[in-house]
Design an enzyme around this catalytic site. Structure first.
Site, PDB file in Angstrom:
ATOM      1  N   HIS A  14       0.731 -11.518   2.312  1.00  0.00           N
ATOM      2  CA  HIS A  14      -0.351 -10.838   1.598  1.00  0.00           C
ATOM      3  C   HIS A  14      -1.081 -11.742   0.614  1.00  0.00           C
ATOM      4  CE1 HIS A  14      -1.535  -6.476   0.329  1.00  0.00           C
ATOM      5  NE2 HIS A  14      -2.554  -7.292   0.193  1.00  0.00           N
ATOM      6  N   TYR A  40       0.824  -1.216   0.000  1.00  0.00           N
ATOM      7  CA  TYR A  40       0.000   0.000   0.000  1.00  0.00           C
ATOM      8  C   TYR A  40       0.858   1.266   0.000  1.00  0.00           C
ATOM      9  CZ  TYR A  40      -3.665  -3.201   1.792  1.00  0.00           C
ATOM     10  OH  TYR A  40      -4.537  -4.238   1.995  1.00  0.00           O
TER      11      TYR A  40
END
Length: 288
Positions: free
Chosen positions: A112, A54
């Site tokens: 992730h 991110y």
């Protein structure tokens, strides 16, 4: 079900507590992240969900530090990037996270995605386990893991423990996946619940794509809530940890205002659509 509040927490397999509502910062520009994280914390959130991918770990940490709430009362999550699964890259990312956030520890570090093949998945997991052993990570888990990925990891953990001892393979505390009434993933949910692995729900409000859905409209009207609030409430009542995201102050507040009503068993059943409609990517089905 015990009555939930914005202060509710669940105990993870690791023994640590996790706030039941999280604030997601996916696609939140770094330039506004600190500000919106501070607003979320001011609105009652105690849990911020970031990721290396991110590119906003540092400003998320800054928002946490500037919030005025003691660090030990706040919960910070980050993740090893999807396409950088390996022991060496995971070690480097853990070190970098600690460096750029300035935190002494990370509350939750996840893989992730299950991309990269078995050897790299397991290698990255080993790096997380070592982070826990070193005291720099408190709890670990995975994201976007399907049942076959979970089985693979569980098998490796059991094999490791049989040779090295209990706990040496690491403890799976969380699986973070896309979850909502149009993607309830009963197979993954069953696997996790039977093992005490908590489920975090990303895209809990389906990116606002279902706001006009006839399933939600009557409930929104009845409870005088928005469709998003109905969906977050559904997630909470399913026992999930929803991670709604918004950069709009009023919506950040709205998404936390879900504790003054409860959906009935019949209403929960009405939201059991049985369909499989991801609104984001779906690595749970990958077989590399």
């Amino acid at each position: 079900m015990a009555a939930l509040s914005i202060n509710s927490t669940y105990r993870m397999n690791s023994g640590h507590e996790i706030p039941v509502l999280g604030y997601g910062v996916y696609q939140t520009p770094a330039g506004v992240t600190s500000e919106v994280v501070q607003h979320a914390i001011k609105s009652g959130y105690r849990h911020v969900d970031s990721a290396v991918a991110y590119r906003n770990e540092q400003p998320s940490a800054e928002g946490i530090k500037k919030s005025g709430i003691p660090r030990e009362q706040l919960f910070f999550t980050t993740k090893i990037p999807p396409k950088e699964m390996s022991y060496d890259t995971a070690k480097a990312h853990i070190e970098n996270t600690l460096k750029i956030t300035g935190f002494d520890y990370i509350d939750l570090y996840l893989l992730h995605s299950p991309y990269g093949g078995k050897e790299n998945r397991i290698g990255a997991w080993k790096a997380l386990v070592e982070g826990v052993q070193a005291g720099s990570i408190r709890s670990i888990g995975v994201s976007n893991y399907g049942v076959h990925h979970l089985d693979e990891l569980e098998t490796w953990i059991k094999e490791t423990e049989s040779t090295l001892g209990i706990g040496k393979g690491g403890i799976i505390s969380i699986n973070q996946v896309e979850l909502h009434p149009w993607l309830a993933r009963p197979d993954i949910v069953e696997w996790c619940k039977s093992r005490g692995v908590l489920l975090e729900a990303y895209c809990p409000i389906v990116r606002a794509q279902k706001n006009d859905d006839p399933l939600l409209q009557p409930l929104a009207k009845k409870y005088n809530k928005t469709p998003s609030q109905i969906l977050i409430r559904w997630s909470l009542q399913m026992g999930f940890i929803p991670l709604p995201k918004s950069v709009t102050p009023s919506r950040i507040e709205e998404n936390a205002n879900v504790y003054d009503f409860e959906l009935s068993p019949e209403e929960m059943k009405s939201l059991d659509t049985g369909v499989y409609e991801p609104c984001a990517w779906d690595p749970t089905v990958s077989h590399d």
